[in-house]
Design a protein around this motif. Sequence first.
Motif, short mmCIF file in Angstrom:
data_model
loop_
_atom_site.label_atom_id
_atom_site.label_comp_id
_atom_site.label_asym_id
_atom_site.label_seq_id
_atom_site.Cartn_x
_atom_site.Cartn_y
_atom_site.Cartn_z
N ALA A 187 0.81 -1.21 0.00
CA ALA A 187 0.00 0.00 0.00
C ALA A 187 0.85 1.26 0.00
N GLU A 188 1.94 1.25 0.77
CA GLU A 188 2.76 2.46 0.87
C GLU A 188 3.46 2.79 -0.45
N VAL A 189 3.64 1.78 -1.30
CA VAL A 189 4.24 2.01 -2.62
C VAL A 189 3.17 2.44 -3.62
N GLY A 190 2.05 1.73 -3.62
CA GLY A 190 0.97 2.06 -4.54
C GLY A 190 0.45 3.48 -4.35
N GLU A 191 0.51 3.98 -3.12
CA GLU A 191 0.02 5.33 -2.84
C GLU A 191 0.90 6.41 -3.45
N ARG A 192 2.07 6.04 -3.93
CA ARG A 192 2.96 7.03 -4.54
C ARG A 192 2.56 7.35 -5.98
N VAL A 193 1.59 6.63 -6.50
CA VAL A 193 1.07 6.90 -7.84
C VAL A 193 -0.34 7.45 -7.69
N ARG A 194 -0.60 8.62 -8.24
CA ARG A 194 -1.86 9.31 -7.98
C ARG A 194 -2.54 9.75 -9.28
N THR A 195 -3.84 9.81 -9.22
CA THR A 195 -4.59 10.41 -10.32
C THR A 195 -4.43 11.92 -10.24
N ALA A 196 -4.87 12.62 -11.29
CA ALA A 196 -4.77 14.08 -11.29
C ALA A 196 -5.54 14.68 -10.12
N ALA A 197 -6.67 14.08 -9.76
CA ALA A 197 -7.48 14.60 -8.67
C ALA A 197 -6.80 14.42 -7.31
N GLN A 198 -6.00 13.36 -7.19
CA GLN A 198 -5.32 13.08 -5.93
C GLN A 198 -4.02 13.85 -5.77
N ALA A 199 -3.48 14.37 -6.86
CA ALA A 199 -2.18 15.02 -6.84
C ALA A 199 -2.30 16.47 -6.38
N THR A 200 -2.66 16.63 -5.12
CA THR A 200 -2.89 17.98 -4.59
C THR A 200 -2.00 18.32 -3.41
N SER A 201 -1.31 17.34 -2.84
CA SER A 201 -0.47 17.61 -1.68
C SER A 201 0.77 16.73 -1.74
N GLY A 202 1.75 17.06 -0.91
CA GLY A 202 2.98 16.30 -0.89
C GLY A 202 3.95 16.79 -1.96
N GLN A 203 5.05 16.09 -2.09
CA GLN A 203 6.11 16.51 -3.01
C GLN A 203 6.16 15.60 -4.23
N PRO A 204 5.97 16.14 -5.42
CA PRO A 204 6.02 15.31 -6.63
C PRO A 204 7.44 14.88 -6.95
N TRP A 205 7.54 13.82 -7.73
CA TRP A 205 8.84 13.29 -8.18
C TRP A 205 8.93 13.48 -9.68
N ASP A 206 10.09 13.94 -10.13
CA ASP A 206 10.25 14.22 -11.56
C ASP A 206 10.94 13.09 -12.32
N GLY A 207 11.20 11.96 -11.66
CA GLY A 207 11.83 10.84 -12.33
C GLY A 207 13.35 10.88 -12.34
N ALA A 208 13.93 11.79 -11.57
CA ALA A 208 15.38 11.93 -11.55
C ALA A 208 16.06 10.61 -11.20
N GLY A 209 17.03 10.21 -12.03
CA GLY A 209 17.80 9.01 -11.77
C GLY A 209 17.16 7.72 -12.21
N LEU A 210 15.94 7.78 -12.74
CA LEU A 210 15.22 6.55 -13.09
C LEU A 210 15.99 5.73 -14.11
N PHE A 211 16.52 6.39 -15.14
CA PHE A 211 17.22 5.67 -16.21
C PHE A 211 18.73 5.91 -16.14
N GLU A 212 19.23 6.02 -14.94
CA GLU A 212 20.67 6.23 -14.79
C GLU A 212 21.42 4.99 -15.29
N ALA A 213 22.37 5.22 -16.17
CA ALA A 213 23.15 4.12 -16.75
C ALA A 213 24.47 3.96 -16.02
N LYS A 214 24.78 2.75 -15.59
CA LYS A 214 26.03 2.48 -14.89
C LYS A 214 27.13 2.18 -15.90
N VAL A 215 27.32 3.10 -16.84
CA VAL A 215 28.39 2.95 -17.83
C VAL A 215 29.04 4.30 -18.02
N ASP A 216 30.29 4.28 -18.45
CA ASP A 216 31.02 5.51 -18.74
C ASP A 216 30.78 5.86 -20.19
#
Length: 240
Positions: A187-216
């Motif tokens: 539940a604590e993970v699923g709650e981090r995904v919100r509909t537009a109506a639910q996205a009214t409080s808290g701090q949004p995430w912009d996806g930083a680091g999601l596709f970080e590649a461990k290569v030079d």
Amino acid sequence: MNTTLTRPLASVRALSGLGIAADRHAGAHSPRQVLIAGDEAYQRFGLADGVLGESLRVAGRTDDWRAGELLQVGDEVLLWLTFACEPCGRLDRHRPGLSAVIGRHRGMLARVLRGGTMHPGDRVLPVGSALPADADLFSDDWRARVLAVARAVPPGRWIRYAQLAGMAGVAMTYCRAFPRVLAGLPAEVGERVRTAAQATSGQPWDGAGLFEAKVDVDVDVDPDAALAAAPPQRPGVEKR
């Protein structure tokens, strides 16, 4: 063997972490920055140029390419293969039933790790492989990708359904299936995904680091060494 351009372009610019310059699929947090299709698919199914909607077209086939593979295009560009592009119903407008039979011949999606200029006839060389921290981000199963993105949202942060769709590389129409897919998460993970109506409080995430590649991505690749150690080269790149 070099390919020929379906539309005469002397070069095309790839932007690090974004995609192809001026392309509608360009986006910092998209796994679909580039779609690569092979000549083999066009020949196998007798398709007119451009039917697959690719960003780049290469000589040979792409159905045996695998997620995480790194491809150097020409002297500058480094692409990171993400997952196979799912056949969609739009293909059937060009040939009835095509979406049901084309499978992985549809093409492979990629992100741009290192930008630069690509030219017709540039060699495409496999130079290694790497996977993101959660390999499911590059799964061919869209449900696995949705769950992987949800798991990546840091505690105390949230993303909207629309963001989840973009980061997982699925169309917005998939959002209606998200509640069912996310139901298996704690539940604590699923709650981090919100509909537009639910996205009214808290701090949004912009996806930083999601596709970080461990290569030079700044290391120069020796083409001769790459060819000696890698599968057969995929020469020729074509931009539509």
